[in-house]
Write a protein that holds these residues in place. Structure first.
Motif, short mmCIF file in Angstrom:
data_model
loop_
_atom_site.label_atom_id
_atom_site.label_comp_id
_atom_site.label_asym_id
_atom_site.label_seq_id
_atom_site.Cartn_x
_atom_site.Cartn_y
_atom_site.Cartn_z
N GLY A 84 0.86 -1.21 -0.09
CA GLY A 84 -0.01 0.07 0.08
C GLY A 84 0.79 1.38 0.09
O GLY A 84 0.24 2.18 0.52
N PHE A 85 2.19 1.15 -0.38
CA PHE A 85 3.00 2.34 -0.28
C PHE A 85 2.55 3.30 -1.19
O PHE A 85 2.71 2.93 -2.38
CB PHE A 85 4.49 1.72 -0.27
N GLN A 124 -2.04 0.96 -12.65
CA GLN A 124 -1.27 0.51 -11.40
C GLN A 124 -0.86 1.79 -10.54
O GLN A 124 -0.89 2.89 -10.77
CB GLN A 124 0.02 -0.41 -12.01
N PHE A 125 -0.67 1.15 -9.18
CA PHE A 125 -0.36 2.22 -8.23
C PHE A 125 -1.21 3.19 -7.87
O PHE A 125 -0.94 4.30 -7.77
CB PHE A 125 1.07 2.96 -8.67
N THR A 126 -2.46 2.86 -8.09
CA THR A 126 -3.41 3.74 -7.71
C THR A 126 -3.58 4.29 -6.44
O THR A 126 -3.70 3.48 -5.46
CB THR A 126 -4.90 3.06 -8.38
N GLU A 127 -3.99 5.25 -6.35
CA GLU A 127 -4.22 6.07 -5.02
C GLU A 127 -5.62 6.98 -5.02
O GLU A 127 -5.75 7.51 -6.10
CB GLU A 127 -3.02 7.05 -4.42
N ARG A 128 -6.41 6.95 -4.21
CA ARG A 128 -7.89 7.65 -4.10
C ARG A 128 -8.07 8.30 -2.76
O ARG A 128 -7.74 7.49 -1.88
CB ARG A 128 -8.90 6.59 -4.75
N ALA A 129 -8.51 9.48 -3.00
CA ALA A 129 -9.16 10.22 -1.82
C ALA A 129 -10.13 11.16 -2.00
O ALA A 129 -9.76 12.09 -2.88
CB ALA A 129 -7.81 10.66 -0.90
#
Lengths: 510, 662
Positions: A3-4, A59-64
């Motif tokens: 989760g980095f 890839q390496f998806t981040e979401r906020a």
């Protein structure tokens, strides 16, 4: 990677460093900037190493979730990965190039560059439409400052011109984006890439985006900001401008215009073709008569970027992959060429070609590297640019042989203006005493040019490293475009084959 | 079978080390390294060639590395060895090794020797990549690589403006050809969906008769593909129209002219046509074009060769002309004969160039033959070598006795086979026979001017500088006290070895090249029928080359030994025709007028009138102007005077009322 949040970290590192630089004195600011960009380069390598080729598209998806449907969403595909690699590779080189050349307001200068890096990575990693817009447009500000504060004699005019041009397009793009979000009900770029807009709407949306990307590219005739911006920008500014900022237009086409508005893209193919053909021929001819080194390379950039747009709008795999490879190759090579100009500009403080000559005698190492980059710019096989140009032109040929013919004349004109430039700078007698006294490359300059030279050859001999991560994404895009793709002009009609020969396998008609 | 890896990559490695490390390791180490690498490559190449001669060799492909995979377009780095490659391998590595050795002597005093040797080895590597290519793109890599090396070597003496100009010209003119080559590759890929040469050749016959659109017109598919590729061949092999760079390329050091601009690189176009011969066989139209262009070049270059004074330029035009022979041989379908002439030509033309280099070396860098004369006795070994080379190129040999110099075997074969082929071949035969006469004339003219007669070199500025005398001071002694000296052994050994080639290469290998389908083993399109017909031509055809040679020799003897005032009289008689030929048919002037000047003019106009005068003026500057004017206007309206405000208010009121009421 677990989760980095590696992409966020890559944004945070230069951002924090940028803020620090504002409060540091010159020496420390340089060190901090170099360190931050090197950390980002290492993170980039980690990113590349962990990118799963053939795995998920994003890839390496981040979401906020932030507010009002506005999302902080990051994630990359192979195309974005390669462009991020290009950015983080060039950044430490830019810092190194500014090491001695910049002496006033060093902290602010480094901060501007680091901010630039944040925004560039952000543009390629953003998965939210408005997040993208912010990164995309905010990139203007540090570049505007870099030209306007640390630029040459006529920097204010150049900075305004740069700002005026690029702003014009972006307003239209913002309006189009608002409409799209309203229509599709999402700001997610991956979702929008698969959304089918009505053909009528596509036309207007495409034009609005085109206004922005064409200026960024830059396409003929909205290219005139580029020569001025390059001439006035400090060396590192030119490197990043040619190396990465010019790729934003191409990235925009490949991320927005083509997948989101395939029908309109096909419909306006002739427009892109026409402008690109004009650019290849006209700007190459203009490059031939330039007396200013930077202007010459700037005009050549316009011609090279036209090969990108041609490849993109060829609507086939070779065209698309070729366009991407030209972007990467040109990013390296034009960056290196501007560094080469910077090396001698730092010594003699003039960009006028006629003031040099015979540098092969007193700067042999410089002459070798400059020759390598010249040949790469000319598209010699074995260097990065050949792979890209060859594939794009092969793609274009499949779409239209006339366009391919006109675009391929660029290889003749390109050879002419680049070799003519090289001759006037490095060959001939040492007719200028001050140029004849210039010392050869310093260790710092070796460290700037050496890695680019290695990358240029790597990309030319074994481009598979760069093509492989993008392959699946390009194929996906190609499939999306397949329905809209115009028919090629070749229209092969089979004959009866050789009469006396035995049966042969029928050649495939395409 | 991996000696091919060493053959190809040893020169590259040596080149990189010598080029980048030359300054630290010193000239001698760089020279030893590159020369050793080349002799190694040469030593490994001959066994491969001989195994094909013996019939034991097998075609093979050695994969090296993936190159590009893009959709269904894939091409890899790989080294293909078959008969055709093997022929080229021995030609390239042998001549290159000898030229390396020769350069030890020729370049001895040059301060940049290691760079020179690095370039030579780099060239050899690129040329080897070209001939071992298994796909069109690797061929293009080698194609451009030799172009780069040629550019670097022509401009080796980079302080000379003429050398720089010639280097750029060579690169750019070749790029015009490359435009055709690239479009040819694209078209081939479009049609066959592959760039692999064996696959294309296999599928080509099935494509015969198909049609395709290219640039708005309908074409026979195979014709247009072959023609596009042939444009590339024309550029590299300096055929009529794209030949202008070759004579200028003589600005480079003479060993370069021998290796690149005579024996190897310029034959790449011929090699390409032969490599793709099954493809060319599918298009009679394309073959006709190849024949006509080849024959035209053959004649045109020979005419110019008869008038030039610079010894290297004469040989350069001779090369151009001989390449024409090779092309029309290929055009009539005799690829074996074309390759045979390529093979023998490599030896005797390299010999002639290196011999000319020895003469130039002896004559203190004077290249004008008007300032030579009587060198026969002063540099006898060079003279002997040049004599053998001249006998080879002029094709001395007697058919019925089966003896002759190398050039006799190949040139005679080309003339016979053209005659036998009929059609365009018949025309090519007559052109070729007449060109053989001219060849003999200019070759012997060169020999007579250089080695016979009285010394004339006091008129030469180079010699005057050397002996510090003007012609007046020298008086009756037309040597001015300058004594030409024979070259060192490093230069004489290559001359000796190449002389052997010029003597025997034809005799020994003619059977394999011309009459053995099993030797070629499918590497080229071998026309058994045509090769038989070649031997059946009438006797007078077989002797035509010898007669042409003797006539040319007679006229050369007449004009340059017997009646030395004759050439000037003839030149005056011919007047404009002589000027036309002497000025190389005005090609340079024409191209300058048509392309170079307009390009610069257009560039300036587009820049000043287009970018600055139109786009900027009405674009950003125009916007700025409008904004500025607008603000001035707005400012003047807000003057602060109550009366003017009242006036505006009144006018506004009137306007509103008018609008509302009506």
């Amino acid at each position: 990677m677990g989760g980095f949040p590696i992409l966020s970290v890559m944004l945070a590192v230069p951002l924090v460093a940028a803020i620090m630089c504002l409060f540091l004195e010159a020496r420390q600011a340089r060190m901090v900037a170099l360190l931050a960009t090197l950390i980002d380069l290492m993170l980039g390598v980690v990113l590349w190493a962990n990118f799963d080729i053939g795995g998920a598209q994003w890839q390496f998806t981040e979401r906020a979730n932030l507010f009002a449907g506005f999302e902080y969403a990051l994630g990359i595909d192979g195309i974005a990965l390669m462009l991020i690699m290009l950015s983080v590779f060039l950044m430490p080189i830019c810092i190194g190039a500014s090491w001695e050349a910049i002496t006033k307001r060093v902290g602010e200068y480094m901060a501007a560059f680091l901010l630039m890096e944040v925004l560039m990575i952000g543009v390629f990693a953003a998965q939210d439409l408005f997040l993208f817009y912010i990164f995309f447009e905010a990139g203007l500000i540090p570049m505007y400052l870099i030209i306007g504060i640390w630029g040459g004699q006529n920097r204010i005019y150049a900075a305004y011109k740069f700002f005026l041009y690029t702003l014009l397009g972006s307003v239209l793009m913002l309006i189009a984006m608002l409409w799209m979000v309203n229509e599709a009900g999402t700001t997610s770029i991956p979702v929008l890439m698969e959304y089918d807009f009505a053909p009528q709407a596509q036309t207007w949306l495409w034009l609005a985006f085109f206004a922005s990307f064409a200026v960024k590219m830059p396409m003929w005739p909205v290219h005139t900001w580029l020569p001025d911006a390059h001439v006035q920008a400090p060396t590192a500014g030119s490197v990043i401008l040619a190396g990465v900022l010019l790729k934003l237009g191409g990235y925009g086409f490949i991320r927005f215009s083509l997948p989101m508005f395939p029908d309109a893209s096909a419909e306006f193919g002739w427009l892109v073709w026409g402008l690109s053909m004009a650019a290849v021929v006209l700007t190459s001819l203009i490059a031939l008569v330039q007396a200013d080194m930077k202007k010459l390379i700037a005009y050549s950039s316009v011609a090279h970027m036209a090969i990108v747009t041609l490849g993109l709008f060829a609507f086939n795999v070779q065209g698309l992959e070729g366009a991407m490879m030209v972007m990467l190759g040109h990013g390296l090579v034009s960056g290196a060429l501007f560094l080469c100009v910077g090396v001698i500009y730092d010594r003699l403080h003039t960009r006028e070609i006629a003031r040099y000559g015979g540098l092969s005698i007193n700067m042999p190492a410089y002459a070798v590297l400059f020759m390598l980059f010249t040949m790469a710019a000319v598209g010699l096989p074995g260097t990065s640019n050949f792979v890209g140009e060859f594939l794009s032109l092969a793609g274009v040929y499949q779409a239209n042989s006339w366009v391919a013919f006109v675009a391929t004349t660029g290889i003749i004109l390109g050879a002419a203006y680049m070799l003519y430039l090289y001759r006037r700078i490095c060959f001939g007698e040492q007719k200028n005493a001050d140029a004849a006294a210039l010392p050869d490359l310093s260790l710092r300059e070796y460290l700037l040019l050496g890695p680019i030279a290695a990358a240029v050859l790597w990309m030319g001999v074994y481009p598979e490293s760069f093509l492989a991560p993008m392959r699946a994404d390009i194929e996906l895009l190609d499939t999306r475009l397949a329905a809209a793709a115009p028919e090629g002009d070749a229209q092969l009609v089979m004959g009866e084959g050789a009469p006396e020969e035995e049966e042969h396998t029928q050649g495939e008609a395409h | 079978m991996n000696s091919i890896l060493i053959i190809v990559f040893a020169p590259l490695l040596a080149s990189i080390i010598a080029g980048l490390g030359g300054r630290w390791m010193g000239h001698t180490a760089a020279k030893v390294l590159t020369t050793a690498a080349l002799f190694l490559a040469c030593g490994l190449s001959w066994p491969i060639f001989l195994s094909f001669i013996a019939g034991t060799g097998e075609a093979s492909v050695t994969p090296v590395l993936t190159w590009v995979q893009s959709g269904n377009m894939t091409f890899d780095w790989a080294l293909r060895v078959d008969t055709l490659t093997a022929v080229m391998l021995v030609v390239i590595t042998s001549v290159s090794a000898l030229v390396h050795l020769y350069s030890w002597g020729y370049m001895e005093e040059d301060p940049d020797q290691s760079r020179f040797f690095a370039y030579l080895s780099l060239f050899t590597f690129a040329m080897l990549m070209l001939v071992t290519a298994d796909n069109l793109v690797q061929m293009f890599f080698g194609w451009e690589g030799v172009g780069l090396a040629s550019y670097l070597l022509i401009g080796f003496w980079y302080k000379k403006p003429s050398a720089n100009a010639a280097a750029i010209k060579a690169f750019v003119v070749n790029r015009v050809g490359d435009l055709g080559f690239m479009l040819g590759i694209f078209g081939t890929f479009l049609v066959f969906q592959t760039t692999s040469i064996p696959e294309i050749l296999e599928m080509a016959p099935a494509m015969q008769g198909s049609t395709i659109t290219f640039m708005g017109a309908r074409w026979d598919t195979m014709t247009i593909l072959c023609l596009l590729l042939f444009v590339g061949a024309m550029g590299k092999s300096a055929q009529l129209g794209l030949h202008t760079w070759l004579p200028d390329a003589m600005e480079g050091p003479t060993p370069v002219s021998a290796l690149i601009h005579a024996a190897t690189m310029v034959t790449a176009g011929v090699f390409m046509v032969c490599r793709l011969s099954p493809m060319f066989e599918t298009s009679p139209t394309a073959l006709a074009v190849v024949t006509i262009v080849g024959a035209a070049t053959c004649l045109f270059a020979a005419t110019i060769g008869t008038t030039q004074w610079d010894i290297k330029r004469v040989i350069a035009y001779s090369t151009c002309s001989q390449l024409g022979y090779m092309f029309f041989a290929a055009g009539v379908g005799a690829y074996g004969a074309a390759m045979f002439h390529l093979f023998t030509h490599a030896f005797f033309k390299a010999l002639l160039f290196l011999g000319a280099g020895a003469v130039i070396h002896a004559m203190h860098h004077e290249q004008d033959m008007r300032y030579y004369g009587g060198l026969r006795k002063r540099i006898p070994i060079t003279f002997a070598a040049m004599l053998i080379g001249t006998l080879a190129i002029t094709g001395l040999g007697i058919y019925d006795l089966h003896v002759g110099f190398a050039g006799f075997w190949s040139k005679d074969a080309i003339l016979e086979v053209s005659y036998a082929a009929g059609g365009h071949g018949t025309g090519a035969f007559w052109v070729g026979a007449f060109a053989a006469l001219l060849t003999s004339f200019y070759s012997w003219r060169l020999m007579f001017l250089t080695f016979w007669g009285k010394p004339r070199w006091i008129e030469s500025e180079h010699i005057q500088h050397s002996v510090h005398k003007t012609p007046e001071e020298a008086g009756a002694d037309t040597t001015g006290g300058y004594h030409p000296h024979e070259s060192p052994w490093t230069m004489l050994v290559p001359l000796g070895v190449l002389s052997l080639g010029a003597l025997f290469a034809g005799q020994v290998f003619s059977g394999s090249f011309l009459d053995s389908a099993s030797f070629w083993n499918g590497a080229i399109a071998y026309n058994e029928h045509l090769m038989h017909a070649m031997h059946e031509v009438p006797k007078w055809v077989k002797y035509s080359a010898l007669v042409a040679m003797l006539v040319g020799l007679f006229f050369a003897w007449l004009a340059y030994i017997r009646r030395t005032d004759l050439p000037r009289q003839v030149a005056q008689q011919l007047g404009p025709i002589y000027d036309f030929v002497y000025n190389k048919w005005y090609f340079d002037e024409l191209y300058n007028l048509l392309f170079v000047k307009p390009a610069f003019w257009l560039g300036r106009v587009l820049w000043k009138k287009g970018d600055e005068g139109t786009i900027d003026r009405f674009g950003p500057n125009g916007v700025a102007w409008v904004v500025e004017r607008g603000s001035v206007l707005a400012k003047s309206v807000q003057s602060g005077y109550l009366t003017s405000y009242a006036l505006i208010m009144l006018l506004g009121l009137v306007a509103v009322i008018t609008w509302v009421l009506f």
